[in-house]
Design a protein around this motif. Structure first.
Motif, PDB file in Angstrom:
ATOM      1  N   UNK A 174       0.842  -1.197   0.000  1.00  0.00           N
ATOM      2  CA  UNK A 174       0.000   0.000   0.000  1.00  0.00           C
ATOM      3  C   UNK A 174       0.882   1.254   0.000  1.00  0.00           C
ATOM      4  N   UNK A 175       1.961   1.216   0.769  1.00  0.00           N
ATOM      5  CA  UNK A 175       2.908   2.326   0.775  1.00  0.00           C
ATOM      6  C   UNK A 175       3.525   2.542  -0.592  1.00  0.00           C
ATOM      7  N   UNK A 230       3.740  11.201  -0.570  1.00  0.00           N
ATOM      8  CA  UNK A 230       4.865  10.824   0.275  1.00  0.00           C
ATOM      9  C   UNK A 230       4.468  10.537   1.718  1.00  0.00           C
ATOM     10  N   UNK A 231       3.678  11.401   2.326  1.00  0.00           N
ATOM     11  CA  UNK A 231       3.347  11.224   3.743  1.00  0.00           C
ATOM     12  C   UNK A 231       2.491   9.977   3.978  1.00  0.00           C
ATOM     13  N   UNK A 232       1.559   9.720   3.075  1.00  0.00           N
ATOM     14  CA  UNK A 232       0.748   8.512   3.200  1.00  0.00           C
ATOM     15  C   UNK A 232       1.618   7.268   3.055  1.00  0.00           C
ATOM     16  N   UNK A 233       2.567   7.317   2.123  1.00  0.00           N
ATOM     17  CA  UNK A 233       3.473   6.184   1.916  1.00  0.00           C
ATOM     18  C   UNK A 233       4.308   5.932   3.167  1.00  0.00           C
ATOM     19  N   UNK A 235       5.677   2.811   8.050  1.00  0.00           N
ATOM     20  CA  UNK A 235       5.827   2.743   9.509  1.00  0.00           C
ATOM     21  C   UNK A 235       4.975   1.616  10.079  1.00  0.00           C
ATOM     22  N   UNK A 236       3.738   1.487   9.592  1.00  0.00           N
ATOM     23  CA  UNK A 236       2.863   0.389  10.051  1.00  0.00           C
ATOM     24  C   UNK A 236       3.491  -0.961   9.718  1.00  0.00           C
ATOM     25  N   UNK A 237       4.048  -1.085   8.513  1.00  0.00           N
ATOM     26  CA  UNK A 237       4.684  -2.340   8.111  1.00  0.00           C
ATOM     27  C   UNK A 237       5.876  -2.653   9.007  1.00  0.00           C
TER      28      UNK A 237
END
Length: 59
Positions: free
Chosen positions: A9-10, A19-22, A27-29
């Protein structure tokens, strides 16, 4: 979602220049799997976001 799903998804956000969403997805991954390829992907995006070329601002 799994670490791999967050990483993919990133990547999708990165390809759209979101960029920020990626970074948030990476970070979640990383939280789920510290050995995820998201570690390297986040590092590269951090470098892109931190890039500064003084010549671009002082022609």
């Amino acid at each position: 979602m799994s670490a791999e799903e967050w990483y993919l998804k990133g990547n999708a956000f990165r390809k759209e220049s979101k960029w920020h969403e990626a970074i948030n997805c990476y970070i979640k991954a990383i939280e789920l799997d510290p050995d995820s390829p998201a570690v390297e992907a986040k590092r590269m995006l951090d470098d892109i976001m931190a890039f500064y070329c003084k010549d671009m601002y002082n022609p």
